[in-house]
Design an enzyme around this catalytic site. Sequence first.
Site, mmCIF file in Angstrom:
data_model
loop_
_atom_site.group_PDB
_atom_site.id
_atom_site.type_symbol
_atom_site.label_atom_id
_atom_site.label_comp_id
_atom_site.label_asym_id
_atom_site.label_seq_id
_atom_site.Cartn_x
_atom_site.Cartn_y
_atom_site.Cartn_z
ATOM 1 N N GLY A 116 0.809 -1.218 0.000
ATOM 2 C CA GLY A 116 0.000 0.000 0.000
ATOM 3 C C GLY A 116 0.836 1.258 0.000
ATOM 4 N N GLY A 117 1.983 1.213 -0.662
ATOM 5 C CA GLY A 117 2.755 2.444 -0.837
ATOM 6 C C GLY A 117 2.232 3.200 -2.040
ATOM 7 C CG LEU A 118 3.781 7.281 -3.434
ATOM 8 C CD1 LEU A 118 4.898 8.060 -4.080
ATOM 9 C CD2 LEU A 118 2.463 8.020 -3.593
ATOM 10 N NE ARG A 159 19.692 10.502 -3.776
ATOM 11 C CZ ARG A 159 18.406 10.318 -3.582
ATOM 12 N NH1 ARG A 159 17.871 9.121 -3.677
ATOM 13 N NH2 ARG A 159 17.645 11.337 -3.274
ATOM 14 C CB SER A 161 12.320 6.923 -5.817
ATOM 15 O OG SER A 161 12.248 7.915 -4.825
#
Lengths: 635, 208, 250
Positions: free
Chosen positions: A14-16, A294, A400
């Site tokens: 149930g993330g983005l 990064r 992301s």
Amino acid sequence: MANKPEKKIIVVGGGLSGLMATLKICEDGGKVDLFSYCPVKRSHSLCAQGGMNACMDTKGEHDSIYEHFDDTVYGGDFLADQLAVKGMVEAAPKLVHMFDRMGVPFTRTPEGVLDLRNFGGQKNKRTVFAGSTTGQQLLYALDEQVRRWEVKGGVKKYEFWEFIKIIKNKDGVCRGIVAQNMNSNEIQAFPADVVILATGGPGQVYGRCTASTICNGSAVSAVYQQGAEIGNPEFLQIHPTAIPGSDKNRLMSEACRGEGGRVWVYRKNPQTGEKERWYFLEDMYPAYGNLVPRDVASRAIYKVVVHMGLGMTNPNRVYLDLSHIPADYLEHKLGGILEMYDDFVGQDPRKVPMEIFPSIHYSMGGIWVDREHHTNIPGLMASGECDYQYHGANRLGANSLLSATYSGTISGPEALRLARSGKLGDALTSEELEAARKECVEEFDKIRNMNGAENAHQMHHELGDIMYKYVSIERDNNGLKQCMKELHALLKRWDNIGVTDHGNWANQEAMFVRQLRNMIIYAMAITKSALQRDESRGAHAKIVLKSDYDSWDAAKQKAFDEKNGKYHFDAETGRAMTDDGNDDLLFFGRDDEKFMRTTVVSFDAANNEPEVTYREFEHSLIKPRLRNYAVAKKE
Amino acid sequence: MFHTTFYVRRLHSLVGLLALGMVLFEHIFTNSMALGGAPALNGALAMMELIPKPIFLGLEIGAIAAPLLFHAIYGIYICLQAKNNPGRYGYVRNWQFALQRWTAWFLVVFLVWHIFYLRIFTKGIAGTPISYELLQSYFVANPVYALLYILGMFAAIFHFCNGITTFCMTWGIAKGPRIQNVISLMSMGLCAVLCLVTLAFMGSYFVM
Amino acid sequence: MAEQKKVRFVIERQDGPDSAPYTQEFDVDYRPGLNVVAALMEIQKNPVTVDGKKVAPVVWECNCLEKVCGACMMVINGKARQACCSLIDNLEQPIRLQPARTFPVIRDLLIDRSVMFESLKRIQGWVEVDGSWDVKDAPIQNPYTAETAYEISHCMTCGCCMEACPNVGPQSDFIGPSPTVQAYLFNLHPLGKFDAPKRLNALMEKGGITSCGNSQNCVQACPKNIKLTTYLAQLNRDVNKQALKNIFNH
């Protein structure tokens, strides 16, 4: 819509990405069973801080979607599927408008339009943001919309349910899952038309990382063991600026540098010998300075601290400095994370430089999917961080949130299309469902009654240590081989775990034991892929050893000698080092001919071994060129 | 879409502040006449007797008894909704919240006693008119009752003054923390003044 | 070497929803920067009480450990807080951990906060967008209003305000400060405000904003420093206006 049969899609996570897919399916008239470890509002997407990239071009910089496209592909060291990336960057501005309409409180300019900030690996301001808690705000917006659909009856949420495995029908099509209620420990089988995994990253494989405790990659590993292929698992992003901690490394957003933060250490000035602050990123990479991608920043910090002995050692730290920026500006743009530093470290970053060090952060790799997010198992789709798409060998900051959301807008409608296509074969029979359920119940009962000497949490700690030691910023083949051995030993020790909680109610310990096994197996996929990829690309940087050099043919040896001038192999470690007195390590170069291919890993159940192969991908739009952040991109 | 709870609750707030506030002020005002000795208080009581009986009774029922009963009964319901926790969360406002409820319980008992004894038994059934002399002999003979009356007044005054603060919040009059603080300080100031007045007139029975 | 400094934890445990609570004590090695979640993790690695008894590890909920997910709320030394950002150095020892009993206890420190999410349905906590597809630009917003929205939108449904509020709990039907104030968040949005009357009417129902008793514990307990009482007062104002409209507009 009434005459369309209602198809049921199971979304796990149930993330983005999971929420976006859910929303799209509901809007198209499908039904969703949404499974999550936790209330979806507490998913890990909310830890994203800095923002989301989208070419809004509202800062008079003539930013273009092409530029975003090129930055992403270049930043990913040409390992990302370019057609997929193109689709994503084109959709980005529309997704931002969608979030804005849904009520995300983006930070605004004085005239009320969305503000933009700088981010790593990009020269233009392209990152929309909500203070320094953008992920939280985006997740909440989708959570709210999904709640609306829950009221309307399109979604049934199964929160505090852990995914255990998929169930295939007799044709090998995924038509359901087995899941366990984490409170009652009840195990159930659920039928569906299509299953979408949106279970996020595997950060917990490294123990201490910027990921939440729920990001253990267990679900990905479970389907990998059931035949799903993993793509590019060796590419793990190490975020340069995290606050190291014994329980977790807390992220200190790239937005700090986007808003003007500088990274430095003390050194003796080479000319005058006086103690001075050395802004080494600005020195090493004049074109991008503190805003290099990064992987580049992390390697630089690692080199400065570990090889040059500068900065703080034991524990290793460098400074990330915001103290030269006016406090009210910081409060407005970065409030949330400054408060976090204050909460957890007890110092005010508006006044003193923060102490930070790189940490495992994000997995570019994941379940292999095609551009429509189908895995190699029919009926099983993957979306979000748990898939391997969009980022290649290194992800740009603020891409992301974009990829997570965008992948949901692809996987959701595609799942429904597939469900309605009639190509999925027979639904699961009640016998098949019951058999799958029973198998999982038996496995769980076995775990609950394990009585060995090992403690699972202790072993998890060791797993993290092993992975950080061998498969982090700098890798070498000896270490990776050793790592495989140690992982196999760890897997063997898993059988000797003892649990103190033998009960069958909210037994977190037993559930963790099951996850741990999956984590160890996923760790092997990471390690084996890293071992096989004899090049350096993006986040995967490999040191040349004497044994590597000896195995090359004469032409390759000659090319290496010519490129690197005078060097020697260290007697003890066998590592190639320069002769100029700095003992700089020499790395494999990028090998487009052999390795501009996606790593595809499948699981050999008989030997618990990953099997690594390579697969072509779409890279016809932008021709590969050397990636060098010391100079501006197009020089 | 008729939100009974909402209107009843708001009415409770209004009745408390306006109707019962009036009653409280009337009591303090009339009783403070005791400071002027028997003639002053008896004079004030006689003034009230000038109001025609039916109207007076109507006022007593409509403006005092009914609001009081409503405020008390619904107030008990509100009190039962709370788990007072100033021990764990010892903030000033939380103490005031708890005190509001504790004074409420005390007032229910006190008012039952007060009304039954003075209004219904003494004045109503026995037909004895309330006078300075009656009150003085009653209090001096029973200092404990005097003390209970003082506590009853204190409780009512605090309950009313704190009520002003919460009224300003409940009706959205005072929104920010600063104005809420100012109002709270002012109400507590009023509370202190009224308590002192109470002490003075109650004390006067013993001094004179 | 000096003897390792220990931190004593007194943990209130409970095996199931209907079981009787009991306490157990654990010692954890002190280290600088140690927080309550990190200490609970250490107990997981070696679940032995101070009496040397090997027990089941303590059950609790946590995710992000950065004070944004809201999962690890528990009662620490009597007050509701996020366990992850409760540094041992700032706590009086021994440290007492209890579940937030405003909510039903599932096991040990694990509680069931689903009521909060249900309340968000009740107040219509969303903007009624036509769909997730693209429809021209989003409206421009006043940056100051947006900043207020941003503050309220930090609410992570942790339940600290619910645990601290004397009017929330099994004895009451109050939906609590957090869900109530969320209604204001959506009323602030240029599209969300179209449905403001619906949300205000929902707040006028039983258990809505009228159940607020102005103890103002919520604003003290909120780990995100949301000015809950200010927005509650504003909502009171809005609700009163809505009530007048309900009476005089029909």
